[in-house]
Design an enzyme around this catalytic site. Structure first.
Site, PDB file in Angstrom:
ATOM      1  N   GLY A 116     -20.508   6.886   2.267  1.00 46.39           N
ATOM      2  CA  GLY A 116     -19.578   7.201   1.185  1.00 46.39           C
ATOM      3  C   GLY A 116     -20.325   7.426  -0.112  1.00 46.39           C
ATOM      4  O   GLY A 116     -21.462   6.978  -0.276  1.00 46.39           O
ATOM      5  N   LYS A 172       0.866  -1.180   0.000  1.00 45.54           N
ATOM      6  CA  LYS A 172       0.000   0.000   0.000  1.00 45.54           C
ATOM      7  C   LYS A 172       0.895   1.219   0.000  1.00 45.54           C
ATOM      8  O   LYS A 172       2.042   1.147   0.461  1.00 45.54           O
ATOM      9  CB  LYS A 172      -0.863   0.011   1.263  1.00 45.54           C
ATOM     10  N   ASP A 202      -6.952   4.241  -4.592  1.00 40.83           N
ATOM     11  CA  ASP A 202      -7.628   4.111  -3.300  1.00 40.83           C
ATOM     12  C   ASP A 202      -8.264   5.483  -3.065  1.00 40.83           C
ATOM     13  O   ASP A 202      -8.435   6.241  -4.034  1.00 40.83           O
ATOM     14  CB  ASP A 202      -6.614   3.725  -2.195  1.00 40.83           C
ATOM     15  N   TRP A 236     -20.572   3.784  -5.398  1.00 33.72           N
ATOM     16  CA  TRP A 236     -21.241   3.816  -6.714  1.00 33.72           C
ATOM     17  C   TRP A 236     -21.455   2.401  -7.269  1.00 33.72           C
ATOM     18  O   TRP A 236     -22.572   2.020  -7.650  1.00 33.72           O
ATOM     19  CB  TRP A 236     -20.394   4.645  -7.693  1.00 33.72           C
ATOM     20  N   VAL A 260     -16.485   3.179  -4.854  1.00 29.10           N
ATOM     21  CA  VAL A 260     -16.922   1.916  -4.252  1.00 29.10           C
ATOM     22  C   VAL A 260     -18.424   1.950  -3.959  1.00 29.10           C
ATOM     23  O   VAL A 260     -19.161   1.005  -4.288  1.00 29.10           O
ATOM     24  CB  VAL A 260     -16.103   1.630  -2.967  1.00 29.10           C
TER      25      VAL A 260
HETATM   26  O1  2IT Z   1      -8.072  -1.595  -0.826  1.00 26.29           O
HETATM   27  C1  2IT Z   1      -7.973  -2.112  -1.950  1.00 26.29           C
HETATM   28  O2  2IT Z   1      -8.068  -3.326  -2.127  1.00 26.29           O
HETATM   29  C2  2IT Z   1      -7.726  -1.222  -3.086  1.00 26.29           C
HETATM   30  N1  2IT Z   1      -7.657  -0.012  -2.904  1.00 26.29           N
HETATM   31  C3  2IT Z   1      -7.507  -1.782  -4.463  1.00 26.29           C
HETATM   32  C4  2IT Z   1      -6.121  -2.283  -4.605  1.00 26.29           C
HETATM   33  C5  2IT Z   1      -5.748  -2.719  -5.999  1.00 26.29           C
HETATM   34  O3  2IT Z   1      -4.556  -3.005  -6.185  1.00 26.29           O
HETATM   35  O4  2IT Z   1      -6.593  -2.770  -6.890  1.00 26.29           O
END
Ligand code: 2IT
Length: 446
Positions: A237, A126, A166, A243, A241
């Site tokens: 939200g 991440k 994200d 949506w 997501v």
């Molecule tokens: O929290 C998650 O799984 C995402 N933000 C997507 C991560 C991704 O590599 O598609």
């Protein structure tokens, strides 16, 4: 909690007591895996818990960029390459003023087990920045993305580490990141996912997290011999997501009756249909971070200022915003309103107190690392298409996504079914993900 797990948690707490989000995610996982540790002495022998709670690598860097007034702004950038036992590090980039290293460590830790649950070849990672995209001009965002990638490009690659979006990083930002990457690296490959359809992106990736979450909920209901049609759903939200979740729910005959933003929530008893869901995206793209205009646009809906969506009576609650957005008091409110099911779509969206309250009141709860895994799974489908120099049709991607979610649900049931017959989705997801990562680490030695 198992004694060895307790020791390692204590060690990490002493090392960095301020990393509260990270410690919360570690504690939640450790609570679930006591039986595994006790039945497999290799876990302790190979020091798996110590190794799992230190990222394999963290890159921290400065991100200087020039704003619209010609002034220099400086943000911090990070990439946490958490665990690579199952494949190239994979996970999103978050840009939000609340981002700290603790945030990204918790997200990378969660991502490691989430990715394992998909059974696809992805490690966990991440990254992101404390950059606040709100109110920025397009050029400012581009300047930031260029500067961020000027450092990050040397640490990522299609077989090394594959970031995605994200919070605060959507299609536009992925475009800028990718453009910067391919110029700097002189390399056109699947190094980022969430790319535009037409230049390497996958159909259905934008919808995938929400679609996958609803497929998972369908399976949860199936366990109860019930179906999703007619169910009243509340969502927090209004980003990508939320949506996708609203879109799929409405297509399956459920009614999403409330969504929320930082300014309050929208109550729409008629349910959010395709047109309204499309408007949600427009609202989001406006960069103003408010939902109130929805009520002006769609008669019959109502804007409730300054309040949170969890007070709306419903059958199913789906947090789709950010970590710890649903606390113990909110959970009590859901119980009072007879909500039967909480499917967490945000990463660690519910606090430990909320999860305890769900247990106490018999509300069925499934954690984000299972429910929202359709997003990253479809990112992996994008990587497959990039590596194979091909594009799949929407139906093919959706069918694969659906079957991955079916598999994750079955895995949660397999590892989480209690003697009473009830399913502990938290235990199921944590145990299954942990076993897969631990076995790979043991097999690969030191
Ligand atoms: O929290 C998650 O799984 C995402 N933000 C997507 C991560 C991704 O590599 O598609």
């Amino acid at each position: 909690m198992n004694e060895y797990a307790k020791q390692v948690l204590e060690l990490r707490r002493k090392q960095a007591p301020w990393e509260t989000e990270f410690l919360q995610s570690v504690e939640e996982l450790f609570e679930s895996i006591g039986d595994v540790i006790e039945s497999d002495p290799r876990i302790k022998q190979y020091r798996i818990l110590e190794r799992l709670t230190i990222p394999e690598r963290i890159v921290t860097f400065q991100v200087p960029w020039v704003d619209r007034n010609g002034e220099i702004q400086v943000n911090t950038g990070w990439r946490v390459q958490f665990n690579g036992a199952l494949g190239p590090y994979k996970g999103g980039l978050r840009c939000h003023p609340s981002v700290t290293l603790s945030t990204l460590k918790f997200l990378g830790f969660e991502q490691t087990f989430k990715n394992a649950l998909t059974t696809l070849p992805m490690g966990g990672g991440k990254g992101g920045s404390d950059f606040d995209p709100k109110g920025k001009t397009e050029l400012e965002v581009m300047n930031f993305c260029n500067s961020f990638m000027r450092e990050l490009y040397r640490h990522i690659g299609a077989q090394v580490d594959v970031p995605a979006g994200d919070l605060g990083v959507g299609a536009r930002e992925i475009g800028f990141f990718f453009g910067a990457y391919r110029r700097l690296a002189n390399n056109y490959s699947g190094v980022l996912t969430g790319k535009g359809v037409g230049w390497g992106g996958s159909l259905v990736r934008a919808e995938a997290t929400g679609f996958g979450a609803i497929y998972f909920v369908q399976h949860m209901l199936e366990e109860l011999k019930d179906t999703i049609a007619g169910k009243r759903i509340i969502i927090s939200g209004f980003g990508n997501v939320a949506w996708g979740t609203a879109l799929k729910a409405s297509r399956l005959g459920a009614r999403v009756i409330a969504i929320s933003g930082p300014d309050g929530y929208i109550l729409d008893e008629a349910g959010i249909n395709e047109e309204k869901a499309a408007y949600m995206l427009e609202l989001r793209a406006s960069g103003r971070d408010i939902v109130s205009p929805y009520a002006d646009k769609f008669p019959g809906s109502k804007f409730v200022a300054g309040r949170r969506v969890w007070e709306v009576p419903a059958d199913i609650a789906m947090p789709c915003a950010i970590q710890n957005e649903l606390n113990g008091d909110d959970a009590e409110l859901l119980a009072k309103n007879n909500v039967r099911m909480v499917a967490e779509v945000s990463n660690m969206g519910c606090t430990p107190e909320a999860i305890a309250a769900f247990r106490k009141h018999g509300i069925i709860f499934a954690p984000g690392k299972a429910v929202n895994a359709g997003g990253v799974a479809t990112s992996c489908l994008e990587m497959s298409q990039n590596a194979g120099h091909c594009n799949w049709g929407a139906e093919e991607v959706d069918a694969r996504l659906h079957s991955i979610m079916t598999g994750i649900h079955a895995t949660c049931v397999k590892y989480g079914r209690k003697e009473s017959g009830e399913i502990d989705y938290v235990a199921g997801a944590n145990i299954a993900g942990f076993i897969r990562v631990a076995n790979a680490m043991i097999a690969q030695g030191l």
